[in-house]
Design a protein around this motif. Structure first.
Motif, PDB file in Angstrom:
ATOM      1  N   PRO A   1       0.961  -1.111  -0.043  1.00 17.03           N
ATOM      2  CA  PRO A   1      -0.141   0.049   0.241  1.00 17.03           C
ATOM      3  C   PRO A   1       0.881   1.196  -0.128  1.00 17.03           C
ATOM      4  N   PRO A   2       0.275   2.570  -0.914  1.00 19.92           N
ATOM      5  CA  PRO A   2       1.371   3.117  -0.937  1.00 19.92           C
ATOM      6  C   PRO A   2       0.760   4.632   0.433  1.00 19.92           C
ATOM      7  N   VAL A   3       1.945   5.376   1.003  1.00 22.68           N
ATOM      8  CA  VAL A   3       2.701   5.889   1.534  1.00 22.68           C
ATOM      9  C   VAL A   3       2.980   7.243   1.538  1.00 22.68           C
ATOM     10  N   PRO A   4       1.981   8.580   1.175  1.00 24.56           N
ATOM     11  CA  PRO A   4       1.939   9.383   0.889  1.00 24.56           C
ATOM     12  C   PRO A   4       2.056  10.499   1.286  1.00 24.56           C
ATOM     13  N   SER A   5       3.681  10.902   1.124  1.00 27.26           N
ATOM     14  CA  SER A   5       4.054  12.754   1.670  1.00 27.26           C
ATOM     15  C   SER A   5       3.778  13.636   0.827  1.00 27.26           C
ATOM     16  N   PRO A   6       2.366  13.803   2.911  1.00 27.95           N
ATOM     17  CA  PRO A   6       2.017  14.841   3.076  1.00 27.95           C
ATOM     18  C   PRO A   6       2.307  16.049   2.153  1.00 27.95           C
ATOM     19  N   GLN A   7       1.542  16.889   1.661  1.00 26.62           N
ATOM     20  CA  GLN A   7       1.626  18.326   0.393  1.00 26.62           C
ATOM     21  C   GLN A   7       1.256  19.304   0.976  1.00 26.62           C
ATOM     22  N   SER A   8       1.551  20.563   1.421  1.00 25.74           N
ATOM     23  CA  SER A   8       0.308  21.632   1.736  1.00 25.74           C
ATOM     24  C   SER A   8       0.256  22.375   0.226  1.00 25.74           C
ATOM     25  N   PRO A   9      -1.581  22.559   0.168  1.00 25.66           N
ATOM     26  CA  PRO A   9      -1.738  22.284  -1.603  1.00 25.66           C
ATOM     27  C   PRO A   9      -1.097  24.385  -2.038  1.00 25.66           C
ATOM     28  N   VAL A  10       0.156  24.007  -2.535  1.00 28.80           N
ATOM     29  CA  VAL A  10       0.426  24.905  -2.845  1.00 28.80           C
ATOM     30  C   VAL A  10       1.469  25.640  -4.005  1.00 28.80           C
TER      31      VAL A  10
ATOM     32  N   GLU B   1       3.517  30.612   1.106  1.00 27.10           N
ATOM     33  CA  GLU B   1       3.350  30.549   2.189  1.00 27.10           C
ATOM     34  C   GLU B   1       2.101  31.118   3.028  1.00 27.10           C
ATOM     35  N   GLY B   2       1.286  31.252   2.824  1.00 24.66           N
ATOM     36  CA  GLY B   2       0.257  32.413   2.616  1.00 24.66           C
ATOM     37  C   GLY B   2      -1.532  31.474   2.540  1.00 24.66           C
TER      38      GLY B   2
ATOM     39  N   ALA C   1       6.312  22.187  -0.136  1.00 29.00           N
ATOM     40  CA  ALA C   1       5.660  23.177   0.757  1.00 29.00           C
ATOM     41  C   ALA C   1       6.729  23.944   1.943  1.00 29.00           C
ATOM     42  N   PRO C   2       6.350  25.473   1.418  1.00 30.24           N
ATOM     43  CA  PRO C   2       7.781  25.767   2.832  1.00 30.24           C
ATOM     44  C   PRO C   2       7.176  25.374   4.331  1.00 30.24           C
ATOM     45  N   ALA C   3       7.983  25.607   5.177  1.00 32.93           N
ATOM     46  CA  ALA C   3       8.013  25.265   6.446  1.00 32.93           C
ATOM     47  C   ALA C   3       7.423  26.529   6.603  1.00 32.93           C
TER      48      ALA C   3
END
Length: 382
Positions: free
Chosen positions: A41-50, A125-126, A55-57
Motif C-alpha cells: 500500500p502507498p504511503v503519501p508524503s503530505p504536501q500543502s496545496p501550494v 506561505e499564506g 511546501a515551505p516550512a
C-alpha cells in the motif's frame, strides 16, 4: 464539486505514522508517483496545496494565528491578472468566515473582462497556512449531504452525449478529494480506468477503497508530475477546482498537456456572475476567502480554451447549479455571530433554508441565480 476540505490535508493517515524511517523521508517527486499495487500500500508524503512542488516550512497554526498576517500577502497588483486592465473595483472585503483564520481579504473585479480575484493575493506561505488551518464542523457537513452523486452522473452523462465522443480508455479527475466523481461516473463508463489527483492524502485513501485505479498527490502544474502524465488521458475533469488554483491559466495548460490529441476537458466552476454572488456578498459560499484566489467568468474561460487550440463542445449554466446558497449563507452568518454554546440552535433554521434551496433549485437554475457553469472542450489534433 464542492469546496475542498483543508483539514484532511493536515492529518496524516495512521499507517504513515508506523512506517520505517527510510520510507518516511520521501522526495516531492516520490510523493507524486502513482500508488503501487495493493500488496504494497502507498504511503503519501503530505504536501500543502501550494503551487510549488515542496511546501515551505511554517510555524504552528495556533501560534501564527495570533500574529499579523501581512507577510502572507503579496503586494496589491494595480491591474487585472487576466486581461491587464487597470480598471478594477472592490467587490467585497471579508474575514475568513468559514474557518475564522486571522486577516481581512479583498476580492476585486475587472470592469473590462469581469474576472474576479483576490487582491492582494496570498503568498505560497499564506496558501499553505490557510489550506491546513482549521477543521470545519459547520459548513462541510451541509455540503456533504447534497446529492453530489446525481450531479456527478449528470456531468458524466453530458460528456457522453457530446458529438463525436467515444467511451474513454483513461480518465484523470483533478482535485478529486475522496474521488466521489469517479465513483459515480463508473456507472456510465464501466470500462474506463479512472485515476485521481489531489493536493492532499484523501486521494490515497480513495485508491485504497477502490474508487480510482491510480492516486497522485500534488498539483497538476508540478513539472515532474506534468511530464510523467503527458498525453496519457482521454478525459481530464475538474469539478470546482479552478477557483483554488493560484493561476487558472497554468492549470488549464497543464490539463491539456496530460490530454491526448482529441481528448476532452470537462470543467465546472462557480459562476461569479450569479445573482446570488451580489445578493449574499461575503456570505456566498463560493467567494470562499481566503482559499479561492480566482473566480473566472464563463466567457473568459471559453476564450482562453479557444486560444489554446480547443474546440468548445458545450457550455451549460443550468445543470451544474448546486442548491446550497441560502442554507450555507445562513449557516455562515449564524455560526459567525452566535457563541459556541448556542450553535445547536442553528439546526432548525438551516434545515428549513436547505429545504428551500432544494425546492427552488429547478426554478433558480434557469435564471441568473444559477451558481455554477460547465464547459466541455476538445483538444486539437496536435
Amino acid at each position: 464539486m464542492p469546496p475542498r476540505q483543508p483539514p484532511e490535508q493536515s492529518r496524516q493517515p495512521p499507517e504513515q505514522s508506523r512506517q520505517p524511517p527510510e520510507q518516511s523521508r520521501q522526495s516531492p517527486e516520490q510523493s507524486a508517483q502513482p500508488s503501487v499495487p495493493s500488496a504494497q500500500p502507498p504511503v503519501p508524503s503530505p504536501q500543502s496545496p501550494v503551487p510549488s512542488a515542496q511546501a515551505p516550512a511554517l510555524p504552528a497554526p495556533r501560534a501564527t494565528a495570533r500574529r499579523v498576517t501581512a507577510p502572507f500577502h503579496e503586494p496589491r497588483r494595480p491591474d487585472c491578472p487576466w486581461c491587464g486592465s487597470p480598471r478594477l473595483r472592490v467587490r467585497l472585503r471579508t474575514p475568513d468566515l468559514r474557518y475564522r483564520a486571522p486577516g481581512t481579504f479583498v476580492i476585486e473585479e475587472c470592469r473590462d473582462c469581469a474576472h474576479t480575484f483576490q487582491n492582494p493575493r496570498l503568498t505560497p506561505e499564506g496558501l499553505a497556512f490557510h489550506h491546513r488551518e482549521f477543521h470545519d464542523t459547520r459548513v462541510q457537513p451541509l455540503v456533504d449531504r447534497l446529492d453530489t452523486a446525481r450531479r456527478h452522473r449528470a456531468a458524466a452523462r453530458a460528456l457522453l452525449r457530446s458529438p463525436g465522443f467515444a467511451e474513454p480508455e483513461s480518465w484523470l479527475d483533478v482535485g478529486t478529494g475522496h474521488a466521489r466523481f469517479p465513483e459515480a461516473a463508473r456507472d456510465l463508463f464501466p470500462y474506463t480506468s479512472f485515476d485521481g489527483l489531489d493536493a492532499g492524502s484523501r486521494v490515497v485513501r480513495a485508491r485504497t477503497v477502490g474508487r480510482i485505479e491510480e492516486a497522485y498527490v500534488g498539483r497538476l502544474t508540478d513539472p515532474h508530475l506534468t511530464a510523467r502524465l503527458r498525453a496519457r488521458y482521454d478525459v481530464v475533469s475538474m469539478f470546482h477546482h479552478l477557483q483554488y488554483a493560484p493561476d487558472p491559466r497554468e492549470e488549464l495548460r497543464a490539463a491539456l498537456t496530460v490530454l491526448r490529441p482529441g481528448g476532452h476537458l470537462l470543467v465546472e466552476v462557480p459562476d461569479p456572475a450569479s445573482a446570488f454572488a451580489a445578493l449574499l456578498g461575503k456570505w456566498w459560499l463560493p467567494h470562499g476567502q481566503p482559499r479561492h484566489p480566482h473566480l473566472p467568468p464563463l466567457d473568459n474561460l471559453r476564450a482562453e480554451l479557444a486560444d489554446l487550440g480547443c474546440t468548445i463542445v458545450a457550455t451549460d449554466r443550468r445543470a451544474p447549479h448546486v442548491p446550497h446558497d441560502l442554507s450555507a449563507a445562513l449557516l455562515l452568518a449564524l455560526a459567525h455571530t452566535l457563541p459556541a454554546g448556542l450553535r445547536r440552535a442553528t439546526v432548525p433554521p438551516v434545515a428549513a433554508a436547505a429545504a428551500l434551496d432544494r425546492v427552488l433549485a429547478p426554478l433558480l437554475r434557469r435564471t441568473r441565480f444559477a451558481n455554477a457553469y460547465r464547459i466541455i472542450a476538445r483538444k486539437g489534433p496536435r
